[in-house]
Each structure stands twice: as C-alpha cells, then as structure tokens.
Design an enzyme around this catalytic site. Structure first.
Site, mmCIF file in Angstrom:
data_model
loop_
_atom_site.group_PDB
_atom_site.id
_atom_site.type_symbol
_atom_site.label_atom_id
_atom_site.label_comp_id
_atom_site.label_asym_id
_atom_site.label_seq_id
_atom_site.Cartn_x
_atom_site.Cartn_y
_atom_site.Cartn_z
ATOM 1 N N ASP A 51 8.722 27.327 12.889
ATOM 2 C CA ASP A 51 9.221 27.490 11.518
ATOM 3 C C ASP A 51 10.261 26.405 11.314
ATOM 4 O O ASP A 51 11.345 26.443 11.914
ATOM 5 C CB ASP A 51 9.842 28.889 11.333
ATOM 6 C CG ASP A 51 10.343 29.095 9.902
ATOM 7 O OD1 ASP A 51 10.598 28.095 9.204
ATOM 8 O OD2 ASP A 51 10.475 30.261 9.494
ATOM 9 N N ILE A 52 9.933 25.449 10.461
ATOM 10 C CA ILE A 52 10.791 24.253 10.352
ATOM 11 C C ILE A 52 12.160 24.545 9.741
ATOM 12 O O ILE A 52 13.067 23.738 9.877
ATOM 13 C CB ILE A 52 10.084 23.121 9.568
ATOM 14 C CG1 ILE A 52 9.711 23.579 8.157
ATOM 15 C CG2 ILE A 52 8.862 22.628 10.342
ATOM 16 C CD1 ILE A 52 9.245 22.444 7.248
ATOM 17 N N TYR A 64 10.561 19.980 -6.789
ATOM 18 C CA TYR A 64 9.606 19.342 -5.870
ATOM 19 C C TYR A 64 9.773 17.820 -5.852
ATOM 20 O O TYR A 64 9.909 17.231 -4.767
ATOM 21 C CB TYR A 64 8.180 19.755 -6.242
ATOM 22 C CG TYR A 64 7.127 19.260 -5.283
ATOM 23 C CD1 TYR A 64 6.947 19.863 -4.040
ATOM 24 C CD2 TYR A 64 6.305 18.188 -5.613
ATOM 25 C CE1 TYR A 64 5.974 19.408 -3.152
ATOM 26 C CE2 TYR A 64 5.328 17.740 -4.744
ATOM 27 C CZ TYR A 64 5.167 18.350 -3.513
ATOM 28 O OH TYR A 64 4.210 17.896 -2.638
HETATM 29 N N1 NAP Z 1 -1.814 19.218 -2.078
HETATM 30 C C1 NAP Z 1 -1.352 18.139 -2.676
HETATM 31 O O1 NAP Z 1 -1.872 17.714 -3.732
HETATM 32 C C2 NAP Z 1 -0.187 17.401 -2.119
HETATM 33 C C3 NAP Z 1 0.181 16.202 -2.729
HETATM 34 C C4 NAP Z 1 1.254 15.482 -2.209
HETATM 35 C C5 NAP Z 1 1.918 15.967 -1.114
HETATM 36 N N2 NAP Z 1 1.558 17.147 -0.547
HETATM 37 C C6 NAP Z 1 2.303 17.603 0.617
HETATM 38 O O2 NAP Z 1 1.393 17.842 1.672
HETATM 39 C C7 NAP Z 1 1.963 18.774 2.596
HETATM 40 C C8 NAP Z 1 0.929 19.856 2.912
HETATM 41 O O3 NAP Z 1 0.697 20.570 1.717
HETATM 42 P P1 NAP Z 1 -0.688 21.295 1.362
HETATM 43 O O4 NAP Z 1 -1.092 20.801 0.042
HETATM 44 O O5 NAP Z 1 -1.606 21.214 2.500
HETATM 45 O O6 NAP Z 1 -0.152 22.782 1.161
HETATM 46 P P2 NAP Z 1 -0.529 24.185 1.815
HETATM 47 O O7 NAP Z 1 -2.003 24.316 1.962
HETATM 48 O O8 NAP Z 1 0.207 25.190 1.003
HETATM 49 O O9 NAP Z 1 0.085 24.079 3.292
HETATM 50 C C9 NAP Z 1 1.472 24.061 3.487
HETATM 51 C C10 NAP Z 1 1.723 24.294 4.962
HETATM 52 O O10 NAP Z 1 3.145 24.224 5.176
HETATM 53 C C11 NAP Z 1 3.504 25.393 5.914
HETATM 54 N N3 NAP Z 1 4.906 25.763 5.739
HETATM 55 C C12 NAP Z 1 5.578 26.051 4.613
HETATM 56 N N4 NAP Z 1 6.844 26.385 4.905
HETATM 57 C C13 NAP Z 1 6.970 26.313 6.262
HETATM 58 C C14 NAP Z 1 8.011 26.542 7.188
HETATM 59 N N5 NAP Z 1 9.217 26.956 6.792
HETATM 60 N N6 NAP Z 1 7.783 26.334 8.517
HETATM 61 C C15 NAP Z 1 6.570 25.935 8.934
HETATM 62 N N7 NAP Z 1 5.526 25.733 8.118
HETATM 63 C C16 NAP Z 1 5.738 25.914 6.794
HETATM 64 C C17 NAP Z 1 2.562 26.474 5.426
HETATM 65 O O11 NAP Z 1 2.565 27.577 6.312
HETATM 66 P P3 NAP Z 1 2.189 29.078 5.782
HETATM 67 O O12 NAP Z 1 0.688 29.149 5.736
HETATM 68 O O13 NAP Z 1 2.793 29.962 6.835
HETATM 69 O O14 NAP Z 1 2.819 29.234 4.430
HETATM 70 C C18 NAP Z 1 1.273 25.688 5.434
HETATM 71 O O15 NAP Z 1 0.762 25.592 6.731
HETATM 72 C C19 NAP Z 1 3.235 19.289 1.932
HETATM 73 O O16 NAP Z 1 4.357 18.602 2.462
HETATM 74 C C20 NAP Z 1 3.036 18.920 0.471
HETATM 75 O O17 NAP Z 1 4.250 18.769 -0.228
HETATM 76 C C21 NAP Z 1 0.518 17.875 -1.023
#
Ligand code: NAP
Length: 263
Positions: A72-73, A177
């Site tokens: 957990d970060i 964000y």
């Molecule tokens: N999707 C996009 O369009 C997009 C665009 C630009 C950047 N990003 C970035 O890409 C990254 C991944 O996002 P995603 O789109 O794949 O979202 P996602 O499917 O919601 O995945 C987010 C991940 O982060 C984990 N997480 C959240 N809080 C945490 C904590 N305190 N400790 C450890 N793990 C934690 C979640 O764990 P849980 O399952 O336990 O919640 C999940 O595994 C993020 O940094 C996001 O900002 C995404």
C-alpha cells in the site's frame, strides 16, 4: 515502440527484477504482463491481498515469473516492509514502475472543486511516489541499469493543458488529478537531476486515455497500449533519456504516435 532489453548484470543472473505498484488491475496489470512476457521476474505490487493473489495466479498461469508483493503506497510501514523483502530476496531492483494511482472529481471545475480531493490525490499520486522511490532507491542503485517509471498523465502537463491548439485546452476539470500529476512531473525532473551520472534513469510516462476502472472504462485506448509506454521507459538503453515526460501524443493525427511531451 520496441526497444532492445538491456541485459547487463553485475552477477551471473541477468534476469531483470521489476516492481510494478498497483499491478492487480488496469495498466499496472498489463505492465506486469508485458514485463513477464519479456522474461523479467515481476514483483506484482498490490494493496489488496485477494486481488493481488488473483492477478498473480493469472499471470503465473500464462507462464510468467510473477511474485505478489503486499504494497500500500500510502502506508510507510507497508512500503518499508516491501523494500526489506526485496532486499532480502533479491538484493537489488532493476525496474520500478510507480503505477498505482487514483482519480477524483474529474468533472468539476477549479472553482467548484473540493480541496480535500486535492489533498487525497496528492497523498496517493504524489507523496507516495516519493515514499516508494526513496525506499527502493538503494536497491535501484545496485542495478547496472536502474529504471524508474513514474506513471503520470498528459493532463498533468501545463504545456498541453494551456495549448490553445491542443486537445486538452477545452478541459477545465477539478485541479486534484492534474495537479497531482503535474507534481509527479516535477518530481521526475528533480530525481533525474539528482541521479544524473548514475546508472538510474527516472522518467514520467503518459499512457494516453486508456479504458480502465479509473475512468469507468471510457478511454479510447487499451490498458495494454498504455502499459507499452511504461515498458518502453523501463527498457531504455544506457544512452536513453532521463528526466522526460514521454508517451502517447494525443495531438498527433496518427493515434499510435509517441514522443516527448511538454512539462
Ligand atoms: N486510465 C487512463 O486513461 C490513465 C491515463 C493517464 C494516466 N493514468 C495513470 O495510470 C495509472 C494506473 O491507472 P489505471 O488507469 O490502470 O487505473 P486502475 O485500473 O483504477 O488501477 C489503479 C491501481 O492503483 C492501485 N492503487 C490505488 N491506490 C493505491 C494504494 N494506496 N496503494 C497501492 N495501490 C493503489 C489500485 O489498487 P486497488 O485495486 O486496490 O484499488 C489499482 O491496482 C495511474 O497512476 C493513473 O493515474 C491512467
């Protein structure tokens, strides 16, 4: 976007050891899968033990060398324990993908936004990146080619968000964000400056708008396409850049365009 793997190693075992935070789903899971596919030993970071175990099992069933790491970060003890485990079991870390993140209030405007959302996202998306890098940096310094990838976003780019000709100009949005990711960009630049002249490179990734739980699966790209951006930065050769925001270029005509973005 292919990049040859850096196979240097200080010992006989040239298997790269890669940690991905938030790897139980979305872009993080796909990043873990891509790293596994190319032969890395993948440390799958997850805060939820059941979700993490499911993801670990799925990737192992596909044949990849994946080990679940409880992480957990936002919890200093959890981060410390994970770093201690990696030190004990492997003695070094070659790749750290700071992928875990969250989004809140994207539909609001700055003037109607909730400041507590900004505080929450600064903790998850920004402060935790410092916590994780600092805990693992001693292990990354032991790698012949340490690579840190901070998963950011083009909407954390002040240049992109204020470009009247760019696709993000019309987006007002809650500051939580974008501000948290703009701060990740600054952190990336500062760590890269500190680590210049070492074997550790630090870059920020823009995965592009990917369909994941983060945005209710509204993204136009796949999580795997987003993960390929992190993989590219994880695989940078020794003469590759450090201290850039690199990834999907939403402004390009070709939807598969990649390059350096403005901060
Ligand atoms: N999707 C996009 O369009 C997009 C665009 C630009 C950047 N990003 C970035 O890409 C990254 C991944 O996002 P995603 O789109 O794949 O979202 P996602 O499917 O919601 O995945 C987010 C991940 O982060 C984990 N997480 C959240 N809080 C945490 C904590 N305190 N400790 C450890 N793990 C934690 C979640 O764990 P849980 O399952 O336990 O919640 C999940 O595994 C993020 O940094 C996001 O900002 C995404």
């Amino acid at each position: 976007m292919s990049q040859s793997r850096n196979k240097q190693s200080t010992n006989d075992d040239d298997t790269r050891i890669a940690l991905v935070t938030g790897a139980n789903k979305g872009i993080g899971l796909e990043t873990a899968r891509l790293l596994g596919e190319e032969g890395a030993l993948v440390l799958l970071g997850a805060r939820d033990p059941e979700l993490g175990a499911t993801a670990e099992r799925d990737l192992r069933d596909e044949g990849w060398d994946v080990r679940l790491v409880s992480l957990d970060i936002t919890d200093p003890e959890s981060v410390k324990a994970a770093a201690a485990r990696v030190e004990t079991e492997f003695g070094r870390l070659d790749v750290l993908v700071n992928n875990a993140g969250a989004a809140l209030g994207l539909g609001a405007t700055p003037s109607t936004s909730d400041p507590d959302q900004l505080r929450t996202l600064l903790d998850v998306n920004t402060v935790s990146v410092v916590r994780v890098i600092n805990a693992f940096l001693p292990l990354l310094r032991r790698s012949p080619a340490g690579r840190v990838v901070n998963v950011s976003s083009e909407i954390g780019s002040i240049g992109s968000m204020t470009d009247p000709e760019g696709p993000f100009f019309g987006m007002s949005g809650s500051p939580a964000y974008p501000v948290s990711k703009a701060a990740v960009n600054m952190l990336t630049a500062l760590y890269a400056k500190e680590l210049a002249g070492t074997s550790v490179k630090v870059n920020a990734a823009n995965p592009g708008f990917c369909a994941t739980d983060l945005n209710g699966h509204s993204g136009s790209r796949s999580a795997r396409q987003g993960a390929q951006v992190s993989l590219y930065l994880a695989n940078l050769p020794d003469d590759g850049p450090s201290g850039v925001l690199w990834g999907h270029l939403a402004s390009a005509d070709d939807p598969e365009s990649y390059g350096v973005l403005p901060w």
